[in-house]
Design a protein around this motif. Structure first.
Motif, PDB file in Angstrom:
ATOM      1  N   ILE A 344       0.816  -1.217   0.000  1.00  0.00           N
ATOM      2  CA  ILE A 344       0.000   0.000   0.000  1.00  0.00           C
ATOM      3  C   ILE A 344       0.846   1.262   0.000  1.00  0.00           C
ATOM      4  O   ILE A 344       0.317   2.362  -0.149  1.00  0.00           O
ATOM      5  CB  ILE A 344      -0.975   0.020   1.195  1.00  0.00           C
ATOM      6  N   SER A 345       2.152   1.127   0.191  1.00  0.00           N
ATOM      7  CA  SER A 345       3.018   2.303   0.215  1.00  0.00           C
ATOM      8  C   SER A 345       3.950   2.378  -0.988  1.00  0.00           C
ATOM      9  O   SER A 345       4.574   3.413  -1.215  1.00  0.00           O
ATOM     10  CB  SER A 345       3.858   2.315   1.502  1.00  0.00           C
ATOM     11  N   PHE A 346       4.046   1.289  -1.744  1.00  0.00           N
ATOM     12  CA  PHE A 346       4.950   1.256  -2.898  1.00  0.00           C
ATOM     13  C   PHE A 346       4.227   0.587  -4.057  1.00  0.00           C
ATOM     14  O   PHE A 346       3.871  -0.588  -3.979  1.00  0.00           O
ATOM     15  CB  PHE A 346       6.234   0.493  -2.550  1.00  0.00           C
ATOM     16  N   ASN A 347       4.000   1.346  -5.136  1.00  0.00           N
ATOM     17  CA  ASN A 347       3.257   0.847  -6.288  1.00  0.00           C
ATOM     18  C   ASN A 347       4.196   0.724  -7.492  1.00  0.00           C
ATOM     19  O   ASN A 347       4.527   1.724  -8.137  1.00  0.00           O
ATOM     20  CB  ASN A 347       2.096   1.781  -6.626  1.00  0.00           C
ATOM     21  N   PRO A 348       4.669  -0.494  -7.823  1.00  0.00           N
ATOM     22  CA  PRO A 348       5.606  -0.665  -8.947  1.00  0.00           C
ATOM     23  C   PRO A 348       5.040  -0.185 -10.283  1.00  0.00           C
ATOM     24  O   PRO A 348       5.774   0.385 -11.102  1.00  0.00           O
ATOM     25  CB  PRO A 348       5.851  -2.183  -8.964  1.00  0.00           C
ATOM     26  N   LEU A 349       3.732  -0.401 -10.521  1.00  0.00           N
ATOM     27  CA  LEU A 349       3.130   0.008 -11.790  1.00  0.00           C
ATOM     28  C   LEU A 349       3.152   1.523 -11.943  1.00  0.00           C
ATOM     29  O   LEU A 349       3.453   2.050 -13.026  1.00  0.00           O
ATOM     30  CB  LEU A 349       1.695  -0.514 -11.872  1.00  0.00           C
ATOM     31  N   GLU A 350       2.845   2.232 -10.858  1.00  0.00           N
ATOM     32  CA  GLU A 350       2.853   3.695 -10.902  1.00  0.00           C
ATOM     33  C   GLU A 350       4.260   4.220 -11.157  1.00  0.00           C
ATOM     34  O   GLU A 350       4.460   5.161 -11.941  1.00  0.00           O
ATOM     35  CB  GLU A 350       2.307   4.245  -9.587  1.00  0.00           C
ATOM     36  N   ILE A 351       5.255   3.613 -10.503  1.00  0.00           N
ATOM     37  CA  ILE A 351       6.642   4.037 -10.701  1.00  0.00           C
ATOM     38  C   ILE A 351       7.091   3.761 -12.132  1.00  0.00           C
ATOM     39  O   ILE A 351       7.754   4.591 -12.766  1.00  0.00           O
ATOM     40  CB  ILE A 351       7.562   3.316  -9.694  1.00  0.00           C
ATOM     41  N   ALA A 352       6.708   2.583 -12.665  1.00  0.00           N
ATOM     42  CA  ALA A 352       7.079   2.242 -14.036  1.00  0.00           C
ATOM     43  C   ALA A 352       6.458   3.215 -15.036  1.00  0.00           C
ATOM     44  O   ALA A 352       7.119   3.637 -16.000  1.00  0.00           O
ATOM     45  CB  ALA A 352       6.640   0.813 -14.344  1.00  0.00           C
ATOM     46  N   ASN A 353       5.204   3.597 -14.816  1.00  0.00           N
ATOM     47  CA  ASN A 353       4.531   4.546 -15.716  1.00  0.00           C
ATOM     48  C   ASN A 353       5.180   5.932 -15.649  1.00  0.00           C
ATOM     49  O   ASN A 353       5.344   6.606 -16.672  1.00  0.00           O
ATOM     50  CB  ASN A 353       3.048   4.639 -15.376  1.00  0.00           C
ATOM     51  N   ASN A 354       5.536   6.357 -14.438  1.00  0.00           N
ATOM     52  CA  ASN A 354       6.194   7.663 -14.285  1.00  0.00           C
ATOM     53  C   ASN A 354       7.557   7.672 -14.975  1.00  0.00           C
ATOM     54  O   ASN A 354       7.957   8.678 -15.587  1.00  0.00           O
ATOM     55  CB  ASN A 354       6.349   8.004 -12.806  1.00  0.00           C
ATOM     56  N   MET A 355       8.281   6.559 -14.851  1.00  0.00           N
ATOM     57  CA  MET A 355       9.571   6.454 -15.527  1.00  0.00           C
ATOM     58  C   MET A 355       9.403   6.532 -17.037  1.00  0.00           C
ATOM     59  O   MET A 355      10.180   7.204 -17.744  1.00  0.00           O
ATOM     60  CB  MET A 355      10.258   5.136 -15.148  1.00  0.00           C
TER      61      MET A 355
END
Length: 445
Positions: A344-355
């Motif tokens: 709930i504190s770390f979202n890999p998909l969101e980080i990948a999309n931002n990258m």
């Protein structure tokens, strides 16, 4: 640590913040020794003495800084807030509408408001249960002899006192976060735990050192100090360890300027969930035992034996190994909350999309979904290592306590994890604020 604090006192704004935190801690210590009118302050002391193996009450007393044992206005401390935080976070995962709220600043403020309401509700329920359940057993003076009106008045005073005290501590924690140095609730919990350490060292002295010959005293002192230092060092290492994921940014034109081409990294902490798994797991294991004592559950029944299994004071006892099943449940909870809190504190998909939007990529991994899957796999592996480290620190004191029958020790691996985690976070917060202020001063010059 001392150097960081001394440097912080040289900055006027930080000095004011640190003094504010100190004054709030003085208020907490004062409230921890302010008894509620109409209660027998010696009741819990006698109860603790009659239940030498009930570590659930010992842990609860540690989290309240000894206020529970004295039944002061801070007897419930911030435990209702911790429990409400668990409830809200579980509901956030279960209900999409709450999950949406957690994704923006205004929504998070709304969730914080919900957490406050649930905290007050839980504090009210817990204080009523304690006042009524323990009141008839001797907690409230004159409960069995007073009139119905006086009995009701004593219950109301106790309930209002404990509920208001819990609400005040929650408010103090929020004020420390806003006007102090951050991590308000964690600092309140840290201060409560630290206040119990002197009595723990006294217990260790009586159990292992007092009355022994000089050579035995020296050897036992060295072993105790070495064990504490080794566990502290391991906990610090666990909190600082991280896996750095390299990130490369593509060169691209923005107007007439060529940007990008830099190399960076994503630091993934091994102990991603920090102290939250041990707080959540300990709270859930402690709650049924405390409720059972309030309801005067017979420990000879099946329900009583289940409560004994949940009580850490019964674990690793060579004479009753069956109760160590509770230790297995505790370990499973540590792993569960480590994965849950990280999810709930770390979202890999969101980080990948931002990258992907900013032209970044992990060398050898395609942007988008493959990057998300790669981060998720790495994170799963890292969480397992971190949860294993937390488990080692948490269960070693429990094993020693069970094997050597060391009772009334509130300082445990769980306490050590909380102390180290909160201290490191607080020092980082102080250093970050110093960097910001130095940067502002540089710009102003």
């Amino acid at each position: 640590m001392l150097k960081s604090l001394l440097n912080a006192f040289k900055v006027k704004d930080l000095r004011k913040r640190l003094i504010f935190v100190f004054l709030m801690l003085v208020v907490i210590r004062f409230g921890s020794n302010l008894p509620i009118p109409g209660v027998n302050s010696a009741y819990f002391q006698q109860l603790f003495d009659s239940m030498s193996n009930n570590d659930a009450f010992g842990w609860f007393n540690t989290m309240t800084g000894g206020s529970f044992e004295q039944l002061s206005i801070f007897a419930l401390s911030i435990t209702p807030y911790i429990t409400s935080s668990i409830i809200i976070q579980l509901l956030t995962v279960a209900f999409p509408s709450l999950e949406e709220l957690s994704k923006d600043e205004d929504g998070r403020k709304k969730l914080t408001e919900y957490t406050r309401y649930v905290t007050i509700g839980l504090a009210l329920i817990e204080s009523v249960a304690m006042a009524v359940g323990f009141g008839s057993q001797g907690l409230l003076v004159g409960y069995t002899t007073a009139s119905a009106a006086r009995k009701f008045a004593d219950i109301v005073i106790a309930v209002v006192g404990m509920t208001a005290g819990s609400a005040l501590l929650m408010w103090i924690g929020e004020q420390i976060t806003d006007k102090g140095i951050g991590n308000g609730i964690s600092i309140v919990l840290l201060f409560n735990i630290l206040s119990s350490i002197p009595s723990d060292f006294q217990t260790l002295y009586i159990r292992f050192i007092k009355g022994k010959n000089i050579s035995t005293m020296v050897v036992m002192t060295i072993i105790i100090i070495a064990a504490i230092v080794a566990m502290t060092a391991f906990t610090v290492l666990l909190n600082d360890a991280e896996r750095k994921i390299p990130v490369q940014y593509s060169r691209r034109m923005q107007g007439r300027v060529l940007t990008g081409g830099q190399s960076s990294n994503i630091p993934l902490k091994v102990n991603t969930a920090n102290v939250m798994p041990v707080i959540f797991a300990s709270s859930l294991m402690t709650m049924p035992v405390v409720i059972g004592q309030i309801l005067k559950v017979d420990y000879g029944t099946i329900g009583g034996k289940i409560l004994m299994m949940l009580n850490s004071g019964s674990w690793c006892n060579p004479d009753a190994p069956i109760y160590s099943i509770g230790l297995v449940i505790y370990i499973l909870l540590l792993y569960f909350f480590a994965y849950f809190y990280t999810s709930i504190s770390f979202n890999p998909l969101e980080i990948a999309n931002n990258m992907k939007k900013s032209g970044g990529f992990i060398p050898g991994i395609r942007p988008g979904k493959p990057t998300s899957d790669y981060l998720d796999n790495i994170l799963t592996y890292i969480i397992f290592i971190g949860a294993t480290g937390l488990t080692i620190v948490a269960i070693i004191p429990i094993i020693i306590s069970g094997v050597f029958n060391v009772s009334r020790i509130s300082f445990s691996g769980t306490s050590l994890i909380i102390i180290v985690g909160v201290v490191l976070e607080t020092l980082q917060a102080i250093q970050s604020q110093m960097v910001v202020r130095n940067y502002k001063g540089f710009l102003e010059d």
